[in-house]
Motif scaffolding. Structure first.
Motif, mmCIF file in Angstrom:
data_model
loop_
_atom_site.group_PDB
_atom_site.id
_atom_site.type_symbol
_atom_site.label_atom_id
_atom_site.label_comp_id
_atom_site.label_asym_id
_atom_site.label_seq_id
_atom_site.Cartn_x
_atom_site.Cartn_y
_atom_site.Cartn_z
ATOM 1 N N ASN A 12 56.234 -35.258 -43.377
ATOM 2 C CA ASN A 12 57.407 -35.639 -44.170
ATOM 3 C C ASN A 12 57.284 -37.094 -44.580
ATOM 4 O O ASN A 12 57.655 -38.009 -43.843
ATOM 5 C CB ASN A 12 58.700 -35.424 -43.381
ATOM 6 N N GLY A 13 56.716 -37.303 -45.746
ATOM 7 C CA GLY A 13 56.534 -38.649 -46.272
ATOM 8 C C GLY A 13 56.058 -38.573 -47.709
ATOM 9 O O GLY A 13 56.096 -37.517 -48.336
ATOM 10 N N THR B 39 62.932 -43.304 -47.043
ATOM 11 C CA THR B 39 63.994 -42.356 -46.702
ATOM 12 C C THR B 39 63.648 -40.997 -47.293
ATOM 13 O O THR B 39 63.007 -40.905 -48.339
ATOM 14 C CB THR B 39 65.358 -42.811 -47.247
ATOM 15 N N ALA B 40 64.075 -39.959 -46.611
ATOM 16 C CA ALA B 40 63.730 -38.601 -47.016
ATOM 17 C C ALA B 40 64.978 -37.725 -47.066
ATOM 18 O O ALA B 40 65.852 -37.814 -46.196
ATOM 19 C CB ALA B 40 62.721 -38.002 -46.037
ATOM 20 N N LEU C 203 62.533 -34.947 -51.697
ATOM 21 C CA LEU C 203 62.380 -36.245 -52.356
ATOM 22 C C LEU C 203 62.249 -37.349 -51.310
ATOM 23 O O LEU C 203 63.087 -37.460 -50.415
ATOM 24 C CB LEU C 203 63.577 -36.550 -53.263
ATOM 25 N N VAL C 204 61.191 -38.131 -51.429
ATOM 26 C CA VAL C 204 60.988 -39.295 -50.568
ATOM 27 C C VAL C 204 61.025 -40.543 -51.440
ATOM 28 O O VAL C 204 60.348 -40.614 -52.475
ATOM 29 C CB VAL C 204 59.640 -39.217 -49.826
ATOM 30 N N THR C 205 61.818 -41.508 -51.024
ATOM 31 C CA THR C 205 61.937 -42.771 -51.753
ATOM 32 C C THR C 205 61.524 -43.912 -50.831
ATOM 33 O O THR C 205 62.053 -44.044 -49.721
ATOM 34 C CB THR C 205 63.378 -43.016 -52.238
ATOM 35 N N ILE D 259 50.015 -45.606 -47.503
ATOM 36 C CA ILE D 259 51.424 -45.318 -47.769
ATOM 37 C C ILE D 259 51.814 -43.957 -47.198
ATOM 38 O O ILE D 259 52.961 -43.762 -46.760
ATOM 39 C CB ILE D 259 51.704 -45.383 -49.280
ATOM 40 N N ILE D 260 50.883 -43.024 -47.156
ATOM 41 C CA ILE D 260 51.194 -41.687 -46.632
ATOM 42 C C ILE D 260 51.669 -41.767 -45.177
ATOM 43 O O ILE D 260 52.822 -41.415 -44.884
ATOM 44 C CB ILE D 260 49.973 -40.751 -46.767
ATOM 45 N N PRO D 261 50.844 -42.212 -44.239
ATOM 46 C CA PRO D 261 51.304 -42.233 -42.839
ATOM 47 C C PRO D 261 52.403 -43.247 -42.583
ATOM 48 O O PRO D 261 53.272 -43.016 -41.726
ATOM 49 C CB PRO D 261 50.036 -42.569 -42.049
ATOM 50 N N LEU D 262 52.382 -44.370 -43.280
ATOM 51 C CA LEU D 262 53.413 -45.383 -43.053
ATOM 52 C C LEU D 262 54.777 -44.893 -43.522
ATOM 53 O O LEU D 262 55.805 -45.160 -42.879
ATOM 54 C CB LEU D 262 53.038 -46.681 -43.756
ATOM 55 N N SER D 263 54.822 -44.167 -44.641
ATOM 56 C CA SER D 263 56.093 -43.621 -45.110
ATOM 57 C C SER D 263 56.603 -42.549 -44.153
ATOM 58 O O SER D 263 57.814 -42.436 -43.920
ATOM 59 C CB SER D 263 55.945 -43.041 -46.523
ATOM 60 N N GLU D 264 55.689 -41.776 -43.596
ATOM 61 C CA GLU D 264 56.082 -40.782 -42.583
ATOM 62 C C GLU D 264 56.716 -41.467 -41.382
ATOM 63 O O GLU D 264 57.753 -41.026 -40.859
ATOM 64 C CB GLU D 264 54.873 -39.979 -42.135
ATOM 65 N N GLU D 265 56.078 -42.540 -40.926
ATOM 66 C CA GLU D 265 56.586 -43.262 -39.763
ATOM 67 C C GLU D 265 57.963 -43.848 -40.037
ATOM 68 O O GLU D 265 58.880 -43.748 -39.204
ATOM 69 C CB GLU D 265 55.606 -44.368 -39.375
ATOM 70 N N SER D 266 58.134 -44.442 -41.195
ATOM 71 C CA SER D 266 59.418 -45.045 -41.531
ATOM 72 C C SER D 266 60.510 -43.994 -41.686
ATOM 73 O O SER D 266 61.614 -44.153 -41.159
ATOM 74 C CB SER D 266 59.295 -45.855 -42.831
ATOM 75 N N ALA D 267 60.208 -42.911 -42.386
ATOM 76 C CA ALA D 267 61.205 -41.854 -42.586
ATOM 77 C C ALA D 267 61.622 -41.242 -41.250
ATOM 78 O O ALA D 267 62.807 -40.933 -41.034
ATOM 79 C CB ALA D 267 60.654 -40.784 -43.519
ATOM 80 N N ALA D 268 60.663 -41.086 -40.351
ATOM 81 C CA ALA D 268 60.973 -40.517 -39.034
ATOM 82 C C ALA D 268 61.891 -41.417 -38.225
ATOM 83 O O ALA D 268 62.612 -40.952 -37.344
ATOM 84 C CB ALA D 268 59.674 -40.255 -38.261
ATOM 85 N N GLN D 269 61.868 -42.721 -38.534
ATOM 86 C CA GLN D 269 62.711 -43.692 -37.831
ATOM 87 C C GLN D 269 63.983 -44.002 -38.619
ATOM 88 O O GLN D 269 64.639 -45.017 -38.383
ATOM 89 C CB GLN D 269 61.930 -44.983 -37.599
#
Length: 446
Positions: A233-234, A263-264, A294-296, A411-421
């Protein structure tokens, strides 16, 4: 490449790896190349995207294609036929399972390799190719994990072999014109940019069949791509958007990404579409898709700019990469292909971009637009392939290098990490080890 080189590339890489020599010694000056000699390129993965590259490169008079690799023999045979019909010698095929690419890479008659396989294979294949002394042309994204990004960077540094991300979006004619305007200060100092990948891959049956199925045996991309939506999810596909923006903002060359906040939304479309196409009793109707619709993401940079990046491949929409370039003296956006410049345009009124496109048109398109016009994706594939071939011929760093590949793909894994938090900011690694502060531009500099 020529037979009269002082030392073969493979031999050099073997010695360099053993002695710990990295890119700092500029190994490309040791293996001398000449512009009038042909480049020998092998292919790993000749499905839809790989075959497109085969078609484009088979038409170039400075390219030979000695080898093709694909786990599906029918794909390899189709690509082999394309090469033969272009008047080139028939390439040898490597179709004996998932690791047969290693046998192909052991050849001594390949100068470079293009990798166009499912994403999870990109890193191991690129690493193996660099270790065997081949230039790598890597389809997007380069990697899907931070460890994978580091593997690409460290292998390139250890072997001295370049890895070019084949990001074609950087070569859009309007994108290059805007880049020229940024570099000439037309927009003033850069402040903000927008970009994204917003493409309905459900309605065109990329992520699932007409019957709502996906997975092995269902199609070119639904065979593997849709499964990423189950466990991730990212922003899964950022480079088409961020590539052009990174050049506008001199990322890795005087600037760098600092943090990302993602954010997701909820996930609805894939489940609903499966039920709509196959009913509630469809065998995949009970799958819970983790990937949101949608991920922003908001990215900050060392030089104080912000970037908004969006990702959506399930919502009903018209394909749009949502480019916007904004500085202290004006703005351009792709949505209405218009510009507003302080002191030039009437207050609150857009101006069509046409005359600026003509005035700041890229020299690449001016010189070779006619050659590119018949190529895939409106000609941009011609330029990304040409850049890869020319880098090999000149033994030089490609214009989109391994540090770009790592930064953009991270950006792929970092966005996943941020969205999860819940949208907590996450810091970018510095893949250049501080060299971004002094690196010079290498993209579209001539």
């Amino acid at each position: 490449m020529p037979d009269d080189t002082k030392i073969s590339r493979k031999e050099f890489v073997k010695k360099a790896t053993l002695t710990g020599v990295g890119v700092s010694v500029a190994p490309f000056s040791i293996v001398q190349a000449k512009n009038n000699q042909k480049v020998r390129i092998g292919f790993i993965g000749v499905g839809l995207r790989g075959t497109s590259h085969v078609e484009g490169l088979a038409e170039r008079p400075d390219v030979e294609i000695p080898a093709l690799c694909d786990i599906r023999r029918d794909n390899a045979l189709q690509a082999q036929k394309i090469v033969e019909e272009a008047g080139l010698p028939s390439p040898e095929l490597y179709t004996q399972g998932e690791t047969d690419y290693k046998r192909m890479l052991s050849r001594d008659d390949l100068d470079g390799v293009i990798i166009a396989t499912p994403w999870l294979w990109h890193v191991p294949m690129a690493v193996e190719a660099m270790k065997t002394g081949k230039y790598v042309g890597l389809e997007v994204p380069a990697a899907t994990t931070i460890d994978g990004c580091w593997d690409l960077v460290k292998t390139s540094e250890a072997t001295g072999m370049p890895c070019m991300l084949l990001e074609n979006a950087c070569y859009f004619r309007n994108i290059l014109a805007v880049l020229n305007m940024v570099r000439e200060g037309v927009f003033g100092e850069m402040i903000h940019a927008r970009c994204g990948y917003n493409h309905d891959l459900v309605s065109n049956n990329v992520l699932m069949t007409e019957g709502g199925d996906f997975g092995p045996g269902t199609g070119a991309e639904s065979n593997w791509r849709t499964r990423h939506h189950i466990n991730r999810n990212g922003d899964l596909y950022p480079t088409h958007g961020i590539g052009p923006v990174a050049h506008w903002m001199d990322i890795n060359r005087g600037n760098c990404f600092k943090t990302i906040t993602s954010t997701a939304t909820k996930s609805r479309i894939l489940h609903d579409e499966i039920v709509e196409r196959g009913g509630h009793n469809h065998p995949k109707a009970d799958i819970e898709f983790k990937q949101s619709d949608l991920v922003t993401s908001t990215i900050t940079t060392a030089n104080g700019e912000s970037i908004i990046v969006t990702f959506s491949t399930t919502l009903p929409q018209v394909h749009d990469q949502d480019y916007r370039c904004q500085g202290t003296r004006g703005i351009w956006q792709i949505g209405n292909n218009s510009i507003y410049l302080k002191g030039v345009n009437a207050y609150d009124e857009w101006e069509p971009f046409d005359k600026y496109q003509e005035k700041y048109d890229s020299i690449l398109w001016k010189k070779e637009g006619e050659n590119a016009s018949g190529e895939s994706h409106g000609g941009i594939d011609y330029f990304v392939r040409k850049a890869f071939v020319e880098s090999i011929k000149k033994n030089t760093t490609p214009p989109i290098d391994v540090y770009d590949a790592a930064a953009w793909s991270s950006i792929i894994p970092l966005s996943e990490e941020s969205a999860a938090q819940g949208g907590h900011p996450v810091e970018f690694p510095d893949f250049t080890d501080g060299k971004w502060m002094t690196n010079e531009r290498i993209f579209a500099t001539r």
